[in-house]
Design a protein around this motif. Structure first.
Motif, PDB file in Angstrom:
ATOM      1  N   GLY A   1      -3.110   5.846  -0.699  1.00  0.00           N
ATOM      2  CA  GLY A   1      -4.123   4.795  -0.770  1.00  0.00           C
ATOM      3  C   GLY A   1      -4.007   3.866  -1.957  1.00  0.00           C
TER       4      GLY A   1
ATOM      5  N   THR B   1       0.846  -1.193   0.000  1.00  0.00           N
ATOM      6  CA  THR B   1       0.000   0.000   0.000  1.00  0.00           C
ATOM      7  C   THR B   1       0.881   1.243   0.000  1.00  0.00           C
ATOM      8  OG1 THR B   1      -1.708  -1.185   1.230  1.00  0.00           O
ATOM      9  CG2 THR B   1      -1.858   1.205   1.190  1.00  0.00           C
TER      10      THR B   1
ATOM     11  N   GLU C   1      -2.319   0.958  -4.468  1.00  0.00           N
ATOM     12  CA  GLU C   1      -1.749  -0.359  -4.138  1.00  0.00           C
ATOM     13  C   GLU C   1      -0.912  -0.866  -5.294  1.00  0.00           C
ATOM     14  OE1 GLU C   1      -3.829  -3.845  -1.869  1.00  0.00           O
ATOM     15  OE2 GLU C   1      -4.148  -4.188  -4.005  1.00  0.00           O
TER      16      GLU C   1
ATOM     17  N   SER D   1     -11.239   0.088   5.885  1.00  0.00           N
ATOM     18  CA  SER D   1      -9.769   0.062   5.896  1.00  0.00           C
ATOM     19  C   SER D   1      -9.201   0.636   4.603  1.00  0.00           C
ATOM     20  CB  SER D   1      -9.263  -1.370   6.110  1.00  0.00           C
ATOM     21  OG  SER D   1      -9.720  -2.227   5.089  1.00  0.00           O
TER      22      SER D   1
ATOM     23  N   GLY E   1      -4.549   3.019   7.903  1.00  0.00           N
ATOM     24  CA  GLY E   1      -5.256   1.880   7.293  1.00  0.00           C
ATOM     25  C   GLY E   1      -4.986   0.594   8.032  1.00  0.00           C
TER      26      GLY E   1
ATOM     27  N   ASP F   1      -6.674   3.891   4.123  1.00  0.00           N
ATOM     28  CA  ASP F   1      -5.347   3.620   3.575  1.00  0.00           C
ATOM     29  C   ASP F   1      -4.700   4.832   2.918  1.00  0.00           C
ATOM     30  OD1 ASP F   1      -4.593   1.094   4.296  1.00  0.00           O
ATOM     31  OD2 ASP F   1      -5.508   0.099   2.582  1.00  0.00           O
TER      32      ASP F   1
ATOM     33  N   PRO G   1      -1.172   4.977   5.140  1.00  0.00           N
ATOM     34  CA  PRO G   1      -1.038   3.526   5.347  1.00  0.00           C
ATOM     35  C   PRO G   1      -1.099   3.068   6.793  1.00  0.00           C
ATOM     36  CG  PRO G   1       0.462   4.254   3.632  1.00  0.00           C
ATOM     37  CD  PRO G   1      -0.169   5.498   4.194  1.00  0.00           C
TER      38      PRO G   1
END
Length: 394
Positions: free
Chosen positions: A130, A126, A132, A319, A329, A323, A326
């Protein structure tokens, strides 16, 4: 996609934005709701199935009568009977592809082919904001497998093509099977006995050699198709045989004429049991009850785990939303996991208890009490873990 750097693998890196992840998580909520509902239905149905099966077996154990195997008594027709005796077959059972015929109940052929196999390993990271990053490594290895592997589905097909698996595993069942004077249906024979190894011979090797353009050898009772067993090549095969020999057996089932059939109990379940050896009816029913208990717990575990996954999917948007930072999150994700556990600990025993309340009220009340105690304990644990996470972040 990265090169293999001397290793037979490829690596793929993909990125998903925060909004993309959030959209996926929101769609996952709908999936989670469906999973929670489905797992609840499974748990409730499982309790009813377990109770009906147990009651049916108890009913059968109370009315079964043991009869001799050497003659069929018309007076027992449509009754639940217990019979022990020697199994016989109307003739040998065979595998025509390999010129193999034996006096047995079942003949099994097990085929393995040396094939390319794809192993997948994924790591996710992550990023701040936010998003990924997902790194997936596809590794290609060669090994033995007893089912054909479709290499056209590999991420990297080039250089990893599997040939057609010419021969596959199969099972042949003897026809005309009898226990004394009683005919035994094929469905019972297929469930019966422990296969014993059966060594292949040059007869089987020669039968295969005329159909295949690779060398065929017999090595310690195993057929090997290929040039060098110590250095197998893709497409090489190993073929082994086993048999369930003729032997003594015990059956509990409905006497239907001169044969056996499932016995239908008042709960709607059926009784049709077979076991190797001379086994008393009481012992066969006891083993069936134990099997029912084991299967019930397996389904309870599967239903409870599925319910947890469903709640986790429902809570996942929280979650993912957090994020953006991080570490935040991670805290929210840990809390969401504990909440999913608490919800599962509360709802799964409740559904199980409702099943028991429907069929067996006293036991259902006990399950409710245990579930309430577990929920209380998990709530306390959740408060403590969330407090520790928050303190660590500060």
């Amino acid at each position: 996609m990265a090169g293999n750097n001397g290793v037979d693998q490829v690596t793929e890196v993909t990125n998903t934005s925060w909004l993309g992840r959030l959209g996926q998580a929101i769609v996952g909520v709908l999936v989670g709701i469906a999973v929670v509902i489905g797992s609840g239905v499974l748990l409730f149905w499982n309790e009813g199935r377990a109770i009906r099966t147990a009651q049916g077996l108890t009913e059968g154990a109370g009315i079964v009568r043991s009869v001799p195997a050497d003659r069929v008594d018309p007076g027992n027709d449509q009754r639940l009977i217990h019979v022990s005796g020697m199994l016989t077959a109307g003739g040998p059972v065979g595998d025509g592809d390999f010129a193999l015929r034996v006096q047995a109940l079942r003949l099994l052929r097990h085929v393995e082919m040396y094939q390319w196999q794809e192993e997948t390993h994924t790591e996710t990271r992550t990023k701040f904001g936010g998003g990924e990053e997902r790194t997936t490594t596809y590794k290609y290895v060669r090994g033995w497998a007893d089912k054909p592997i479709d290499s056209s589905r590999f991420r990297e097909v080039r250089g990893h093509t599997n040939p057609v698996m010419t021969y596959q595993s199969r099972e042949a069942v003897a026809s005309g099977t009898y226990l004394g004077a009683f005919g035994v249906p094929e469905s019972l024979v297929r469930e019966f006995g422990e296969p014993k190894p059966l060594a292949a011979t040059e007869v089987q090797a020669n039968a295969l050699q005329i159909r295949i353009d690779k060398p065929v050898k017999v090595i310690d009772g195993v057929l090997y198709v290929g040039r060098d067993p110590s250095q197998p090549a893709v497409g090489d095969m190993r073929i082994t045989f086993s048999q369930v020999p003729l032997q003594t057996a015990s059956v509990v089932a409905l006497q239907a004429g001169a044969s056996f059939a499932p016995f239908t109990t008042h709960t709607g379940t059926t009784v049709e049991l077979i076991a190797p050896g001379t086994v008393p009816a009481a012992a066969m029913f006891k083993a069936a009850q134990e099997e029912n208990v084991t299967f019930t717990w397996v389904l309870r575990g599967a239903g409870t785990f599925a319910m947890f996954i469903g709640f986790a999917l429902i809570l996942r948007p929280l979650s993912v939303a957090a994020d953006v930072v991080p570490i935040l999150g991670n805290i929210v994700g840990a809390g969401a996991g504990l909440v999913a556990m608490v919800c599962t600990a509360a709802l799964a025993p409740l559904v199980i208890a409702l099943g028991w309340l429907w069929y067996r009220p006293l036991i259902g009340i006990g399950v409710l009490i245990v579930g309430a105690a577990a929920t209380y304990g998990l709530v306390k644990l959740a408060h403590r873990r969330i407090a520790r996470k928050a303190a660590a972040a500060a």
